[in-house]
Design a protein around this motif. Structure first.
Motif, PDB file in Angstrom:
ATOM      1  N   GLY A 131      -6.097 -19.925   9.108  1.00 27.90           N
ATOM      2  CA  GLY A 131      -6.694 -20.719  10.164  1.00 27.90           C
ATOM      3  C   GLY A 131      -6.850 -22.175   9.800  1.00 27.90           C
ATOM      4  O   GLY A 131      -6.952 -23.030  10.676  1.00 27.90           O
ATOM      5  N   THR A 132      -6.861 -22.481   8.510  1.00 23.36           N
ATOM      6  CA  THR A 132      -6.921 -23.875   8.071  1.00 23.36           C
ATOM      7  C   THR A 132      -5.819 -24.210   7.074  1.00 23.36           C
ATOM      8  O   THR A 132      -5.334 -25.327   7.034  1.00 23.36           O
ATOM      9  N   GLU A 133      -5.420 -23.228   6.272  1.00 23.03           N
ATOM     10  CA  GLU A 133      -4.393 -23.450   5.259  1.00 23.03           C
ATOM     11  C   GLU A 133      -3.903 -22.101   4.743  1.00 23.03           C
ATOM     12  O   GLU A 133      -4.358 -21.050   5.182  1.00 23.03           O
ATOM     13  N   HIS A 134      -2.984 -22.170   3.791  1.00 20.63           N
ATOM     14  CA  HIS A 134      -2.528 -20.937   3.156  1.00 20.63           C
ATOM     15  C   HIS A 134      -3.633 -20.352   2.287  1.00 20.63           C
ATOM     16  O   HIS A 134      -4.401 -21.071   1.655  1.00 20.63           O
ATOM     17  N   THR A 135      -3.702 -19.027   2.247  1.00 23.32           N
ATOM     18  CA  THR A 135      -4.610 -18.373   1.320  1.00 23.32           C
ATOM     19  C   THR A 135      -4.029 -18.452  -0.091  1.00 23.32           C
ATOM     20  O   THR A 135      -2.865 -18.810  -0.292  1.00 23.32           O
ATOM     21  N   SER A 136      -4.836 -18.114  -1.074  1.00 20.84           N
ATOM     22  CA  SER A 136      -4.289 -17.870  -2.397  1.00 20.84           C
ATOM     23  C   SER A 136      -3.396 -16.635  -2.309  1.00 20.84           C
ATOM     24  O   SER A 136      -3.514 -15.838  -1.372  1.00 20.84           O
ATOM     25  N   PRO A 137      -2.478 -16.458  -3.262  1.00 20.78           N
ATOM     26  CA  PRO A 137      -1.571 -15.305  -3.181  1.00 20.78           C
ATOM     27  C   PRO A 137      -2.331 -13.981  -3.118  1.00 20.78           C
ATOM     28  O   PRO A 137      -3.273 -13.760  -3.867  1.00 20.78           O
ATOM     29  N   LEU A 138      -1.913 -13.122  -2.212  1.00 21.33           N
ATOM     30  CA  LEU A 138      -2.525 -11.804  -2.020  1.00 21.33           C
ATOM     31  C   LEU A 138      -1.463 -10.726  -2.175  1.00 21.33           C
ATOM     32  O   LEU A 138      -0.325 -10.902  -1.751  1.00 21.33           O
ATOM     33  N   THR A 139      -1.843  -9.612  -2.755  1.00 24.10           N
ATOM     34  CA  THR A 139      -0.902  -8.500  -2.884  1.00 24.10           C
ATOM     35  C   THR A 139      -0.746  -7.798  -1.535  1.00 24.10           C
ATOM     36  O   THR A 139      -1.643  -7.855  -0.686  1.00 24.10           O
ATOM     37  N   PRO A 140       0.389  -7.117  -1.305  1.00 23.32           N
ATOM     38  CA  PRO A 140       0.514  -6.311  -0.083  1.00 23.32           C
ATOM     39  C   PRO A 140      -0.610  -5.288   0.061  1.00 23.32           C
ATOM     40  O   PRO A 140      -1.025  -4.970   1.181  1.00 23.32           O
ATOM     41  N   ALA A 141      -1.123  -4.766  -1.057  1.00 28.64           N
ATOM     42  CA  ALA A 141      -2.232  -3.811  -0.992  1.00 28.64           C
ATOM     43  C   ALA A 141      -3.478  -4.470  -0.409  1.00 28.64           C
ATOM     44  O   ALA A 141      -4.165  -3.893   0.448  1.00 28.64           O
ATOM     45  N   GLU A 142      -3.795  -5.672  -0.858  1.00 33.57           N
ATOM     46  CA  GLU A 142      -4.970  -6.387  -0.336  1.00 33.57           C
ATOM     47  C   GLU A 142      -4.789  -6.728   1.138  1.00 33.57           C
ATOM     48  O   GLU A 142      -5.720  -6.586   1.940  1.00 33.57           O
ATOM     49  N   ILE A 143      -3.600  -7.144   1.514  1.00 34.93           N
ATOM     50  CA  ILE A 143      -3.324  -7.489   2.909  1.00 34.93           C
ATOM     51  C   ILE A 143      -3.487  -6.269   3.806  1.00 34.93           C
ATOM     52  O   ILE A 143      -4.099  -6.336   4.879  1.00 34.93           O
ATOM     53  N   ALA A 144      -2.949  -5.131   3.361  1.00 33.84           N
ATOM     54  CA  ALA A 144      -3.051  -3.905   4.163  1.00 33.84           C
ATOM     55  C   ALA A 144      -4.505  -3.471   4.328  1.00 33.84           C
ATOM     56  O   ALA A 144      -4.932  -3.067   5.417  1.00 33.84           O
ATOM     57  N   ALA A 145      -5.281  -3.557   3.258  1.00 37.41           N
ATOM     58  CA  ALA A 145      -6.690  -3.159   3.337  1.00 37.41           C
ATOM     59  C   ALA A 145      -7.464  -4.080   4.268  1.00 37.41           C
ATOM     60  O   ALA A 145      -8.270  -3.623   5.095  1.00 37.41           O
ATOM     61  N   ARG A 146      -7.240  -5.378   4.168  1.00 41.40           N
ATOM     62  CA  ARG A 146      -7.948  -6.323   5.039  1.00 41.40           C
ATOM     63  C   ARG A 146      -7.621  -6.085   6.504  1.00 41.40           C
ATOM     64  O   ARG A 146      -8.475  -6.239   7.377  1.00 41.40           O
ATOM     65  N   ARG A 147      -6.370  -5.731   6.777  1.00 42.71           N
ATOM     66  CA  ARG A 147      -5.961  -5.522   8.168  1.00 42.71           C
ATOM     67  C   ARG A 147      -6.747  -4.376   8.795  1.00 42.71           C
ATOM     68  O   ARG A 147      -7.183  -4.465   9.947  1.00 42.71           O
ATOM     69  N   VAL A 148      -6.963  -3.309   8.041  1.00 37.61           N
ATOM     70  CA  VAL A 148      -7.731  -2.183   8.566  1.00 37.61           C
ATOM     71  C   VAL A 148      -9.212  -2.525   8.643  1.00 37.61           C
ATOM     72  O   VAL A 148      -9.894  -2.191   9.616  1.00 37.61           O
ATOM     73  N   GLU A 149      -9.741  -3.196   7.632  1.00 33.48           N
ATOM     74  CA  GLU A 149     -11.165  -3.524   7.602  1.00 33.48           C
ATOM     75  C   GLU A 149     -11.566  -4.456   8.737  1.00 33.48           C
ATOM     76  O   GLU A 149     -12.711  -4.425   9.196  1.00 33.48           O
ATOM     77  N   ALA A 150     -10.639  -5.284   9.202  1.00 32.16           N
ATOM     78  CA  ALA A 150     -10.944  -6.202  10.299  1.00 32.16           C
ATOM     79  C   ALA A 150     -10.995  -5.502  11.645  1.00 32.16           C
ATOM     80  O   ALA A 150     -11.577  -6.020  12.597  1.00 32.16           O
ATOM     81  N   ALA A 151     -10.397  -4.310  11.734  1.00 32.91           N
ATOM     82  CA  ALA A 151     -10.195  -3.655  13.026  1.00 32.91           C
ATOM     83  C   ALA A 151     -11.447  -2.923  13.499  1.00 32.91           C
ATOM     84  O   ALA A 151     -12.188  -2.339  12.714  1.00 32.91           O
TER      85      ALA A 151
END
Length: 373
Positions: A131-151
């Motif tokens: 929303g403002t800039e790139h995040t620090s590097p994230l693993t696919p595992a972290e990305i997948a978990a965040r996607r579910v936790e946001a829902a």
């Protein structure tokens, strides 16, 4: 009860992040009575801030089409919650989305095989747009978990056969990662939106404040009680600082069977810092995310969100202030007693506690380095 927004307009976005500069954003809009004067400009690739581009698109749709429902389909290249906070944040001198739209629940769909593969992938990393800039590097595992936790709604396919329990296992895991979410299992064959529950369409009036609260570094991830198909969540809390070296030694025991870990720590080697814990799959990351609120620091208290001030008051201790440890772990067949005992053993004992900040600074810190704040 189930329903379908058959008169909804769909705005789908594709965002291609680059190593530097703004990403390329492509949009596609469809729905009843969407004129070409709206759809054609959005079909062209734009380079710029995705928040600005999508806000302009949403306002243009509202001015021209005025649909009763709009589905905003966002790509995986976004860190969803901070992106939505920035998208919905009111701006001086500009029309706010909140004046024209009321958000509905965030809904995500899961492919069981892909989701499990992502949770196990920690050997590479990606940078999302937050929303403002790139995040620090994230693993696919972290990305997948965040996607579910946001829902607030999770859609998974129904199990293909009585012998394939993988879908049910993924559904159970998703329910523990997002305990308050509505979980819907749908048939493998394409279905219409009439299969979705009515709750997916209901407005969430205080969505912006809810998103902000869930991003607070001292927010404790909720835990679903009980065990579902072997999936368990464990919450650990403590009101003493952790010895960094003993915590590092305890990690093999703590992480056994853990698929997801979230929360914050009070490390003796970082007594002023809120240290966040994020683990997904076999990858764990500790990060100094904020400072503990101190009595008399009026500027910090004013800058803190209402949710943060409420939590600080709730956990306040006359000597420690708001400092405390709180972690939530989710995994398969977790041994609650063994996990909590390993963390308890890493807490400072009475003698170590009596040394105070100056004495704690001498503790070796293999987790965040030996240089104290």
């Amino acid at each position: 009860m189930r329903s379908s927004p058959v008169d909804a307009v769909v705005l789908a976005a594709s965002i291609h992040c680059r190593d530097a500069g703004y990403p390329a954003v492509q949009r596609f809009v469809t729905g009843p009575e969407v004129p070409q004067s709206v759809s054609q400009p959005m079909a062209r690739v734009a380079t710029g801030d995705p928040v600005v581009i999508l806000r302009q698109d949403l306002l243009a749709i509202r001015r021209t089409v005025r649909p009763p429902h709009l589905v905003l389909a966002l790509p995986d290249e976004l860190d969803l919650l901070p992106f939505l906070v920035e998208l919905w944040r009111p701006r001086a001198g500009a029309s706010a989305l909140g004046d024209h739209y009321v958000p509905a629940p965030i809904v995500t769909g899961l492919d069981p095989a892909a989701f499990l593969a992502e949770l196990g992938c920690v050997h590479r990393a990606a940078r999302l747009w937050d929303g403002t800039e790139h995040t620090s590097p994230l693993t696919p595992a972290e990305i997948a978990a965040r996607r579910v936790e946001a829902a607030q709604g999770v859609i998974v396919p129904a199990q293909p056969s009585s012998t394939d329990r993988r879908t049910d296992g993924v559904a159970a895991l998703a329910h523990h990662l997002s305990p308050s979410a509505t979980l819907v299992q749908v048939a493998q064959q394409p279905q219409t939106a009439a299969e979705l529950p009515l709750s997916f369409l209901r407005p969430v009036p205080d969505a912006l404040e809810e998103w902000r609260a869930r991003l607070e570094p001292v927010t404790v991830a909720p835990a679903r009680p009980g065990t579902d198909l072997g999936v368990t969540s464990v919450v650990w809390r403590a009101r003493r600082p952790l010895h960094p070296e003993r915590l590092a030694d305890a990690l093999p025991t703590v992480m056994a069977g853990v698929v997801r870990g979230r929360g914050h720590l009070w490390l003796a080697s970082r007594p002023a810092a809120v240290v966040t814990w994020r683990s997904a799959g076999p990858h764990m990351e500790l990060h100094e995310a904020d400072r503990w609120l101190e009595p008399g620091d009026e500027s910090a208290w004013r800058g803190a969100s209402p949710q943060r001030r409420t939590l600080a008051s709730w956990f306040w201790h006359d000597y420690y202030g708001e400092r405390h440890n709180a972690l939530t772990f989710t995994g398969a067949d977790l041994n609650r007693d063994r996990l909590c005992s390993a963390l308890d053993a890493a807490l400072l004992d009475d003698r170590e506690l009596s040394l105070g900040w100056d004495g704690w600074a001498a503790f070796p810190d293999p987790l965040l380095g030996d240089v104290p704040l």
